[in-house]
Design an enzyme around this catalytic site. Structure first.
Site, short mmCIF file in Angstrom:
data_model
loop_
_atom_site.label_atom_id
_atom_site.label_comp_id
_atom_site.label_asym_id
_atom_site.label_seq_id
_atom_site.Cartn_x
_atom_site.Cartn_y
_atom_site.Cartn_z
NE ARG A 60 -3.86 0.54 1.92
CZ ARG A 60 -5.05 0.50 2.49
NH1 ARG A 60 -5.27 1.14 3.61
NH2 ARG A 60 -6.03 -0.19 1.95
CG HIS A 80 -8.40 -0.12 -2.93
ND1 HIS A 80 -7.54 -1.17 -2.66
CD2 HIS A 80 -9.05 0.14 -1.76
CE1 HIS A 80 -7.66 -1.51 -1.38
NE2 HIS A 80 -8.56 -0.74 -0.81
CD GLN A 92 -12.85 -2.42 -0.91
OE1 GLN A 92 -12.03 -2.38 0.01
NE2 GLN A 92 -14.03 -3.00 -0.77
CG ASP A 103 -14.20 5.47 -0.58
OD1 ASP A 103 -14.23 5.28 0.65
OD2 ASP A 103 -13.16 5.37 -1.25
CB CYS A 154 -14.07 0.34 0.07
SG CYS A 154 -13.56 2.04 0.41
NE ARG A 185 -9.87 -5.76 0.08
CZ ARG A 185 -9.16 -4.74 0.55
NH1 ARG A 185 -9.76 -3.74 1.16
NH2 ARG A 185 -7.85 -4.68 0.38
N1 CP Z 1 -11.19 -0.89 2.37
C1 CP Z 1 -9.90 -0.87 2.78
O1 CP Z 1 -8.96 -0.97 2.00
O2 CP Z 1 -9.76 -0.75 4.12
P1 CP Z 1 -8.39 -0.51 4.91
O3 CP Z 1 -7.91 0.86 4.55
O4 CP Z 1 -8.75 -0.63 6.36
O5 CP Z 1 -7.41 -1.55 4.47
N1 NVA Z 2 -10.60 6.09 -0.99
C1 NVA Z 2 -10.14 5.68 0.31
C2 NVA Z 2 -10.19 4.20 0.42
C3 NVA Z 2 -9.75 3.66 1.75
C4 NVA Z 2 -9.78 2.17 1.80
C5 NVA Z 2 -8.74 6.20 0.55
O1 NVA Z 2 -7.92 6.16 -0.39
O2 NVA Z 2 -8.44 6.66 1.65
#
Ligand code: CP
Ligand code: NVA
Length: 309
Positions: free
Chosen positions: A107, A134, A137, A225, A264, A292
């Site tokens: 990440r 993502h 997701q 989101d 998500c 997930r």
């Molecule tokens: N939806 C998602 O990616 O959650 P986290 O940021 O908790 O991993």
């Molecule tokens: N769009 C959000 C998703 C988190 C899982 C972010 O990037 O923070």
């Protein structure tokens, strides 16, 4: 040496490969915690680095558990520890990590850094969220939609709110799996020209509007989101612009009667979604979070050649 099977973006795959990965995840979900699950060990003896530059609950835990369930060992690393692209060239980090571990899930906000890492890694690299996309997701989201409502082909999915990384992966999925994606955002926060041009070039049924009610009209699913993603500034401006895009009971009623709501997570009740919708009977958000794990087991199986596609 054959090229490693990276999982960076849904746009890199054909619809048929995505379908095979989803089917594998679904089959492993059905076998989970039965004696049959013993055959799901494609990661036996393998170590997978899980690298996080940003916080995470779902991605961190679902990959950790998924790797273990497939017979492997997760190795957690924080971005602070390796300072990717700061202590040394990304290509050197990629080469060194490839000598130690069998796969890398990362990440990192900078999508170009992810791609640079993948370019030089000799082991599979998986995108665990960048500022741009993502994909893991959306694999879980696709699985959840189909569990609830059957094949997504030909269906209508509505997105309302900010155009962010999760939406971009939904656009990629729409191009590959033949469904209509209607997107409602304020004009100031619309999807990038580059993403829209890509969707058009691929012949994807992606429709843009600034009216949330127009987007959700008769839709099979409403997605939203957070209004402020990781790395975003201008919190107050975003809140003001996005207020009309909140998913509330009135908006949900404008969708199909059987429509589901997905997010998500993490979610903010009273902001992008009301508590009534988030905790209501049409909400699939916790199945989505669970999936997930199952969808990513499919991804891991594909990356490590346990399924042909
Ligand atoms: N939806 C998602 O990616 O959650 P986290 O940021 O908790 O991993
Ligand atoms: N769009 C959000 C998703 C988190 C899982 C972010 O990037 O923070």
């Amino acid at each position: 040496m054959t090229a490693p099977r990276h999982f960076l973006d849904l746009s890199d795959f054909t619809g048929s490969t995505l379908r095979t990965i989803l089917d594998a995840g679904k089959a492993m979900k059905a076998r989970r915690r039965t004696p049959e699950a013993a055959k799901d060990r494609p990661l036996d003896g393998r170590v997978i680095a899980l690298v996080f530059e940003q916080p995470s609950l779902r991605t961190r835990m679902s990959f950790d558990v998924g790797v273990r369930e497939l017979g492997g060992s997760p190795l957690m690393v924080t971005g602070k520890e390796i300072e990717l692209g700061e202590r040394e060239a990304i290509e050197d980090t990629a080469r060194v990590m490839s000598r130690y571990v069998d796969g890398i899930m990362i990440r990192i906000l900078k999508h170009d850094a992810l791609k640079e890492l993948a370019r030089h890694a000799t082991v599979p690299v998986i995108n665990g969220l960048t500022k741009t996309s993502h994909p893991c997701q959306v694999m879980a989201d696709l699985m959840t939609f189909e569990e609830r409502l059957g094949s997504i082909k030909g269906r209508t999915i509505a997105w309302t709110g900010d155009s962010n990384n999760v939406l971009a992966s939904w656009v990629h999925a729409a191009a590959r799996l033949d469904f209509t994606l209607r997107i409602a955002t304020p004009p100031e926060l619309a999807p990038s020209n580059e993403l829209v041009a890509w969707a058009k070039g691929e012949g994807a049924a992606v429709e843009l509007t600034s009216d949330a009610f127009e987007a959700v009209d008769g839709a099979d699913c409403i997605l939203t989101d957070t209004w402020v993603s990781m790395g975003d500034g201008e919190k107050e401006r975003r809140h003001n612009l996005l207020q009309p895009y909140q998913v509330n009971s009135k908006l949900l009623k404008a969708a199909s009667r059987d429509a589901i709501f997905m997010h998500c997570l993490p979610a903010h009740r009273g902001e992008e979604v009301t508590a009534e919708v988030m905790d209501g009977p049409q909400s699939a958000v916790f199945d989505e979070a669970e999936n997930r794990l199952h969808a990513q087991k499919g991804v891991l199986a594909w990356c490590f050649d346990a399924i042909q596609a």
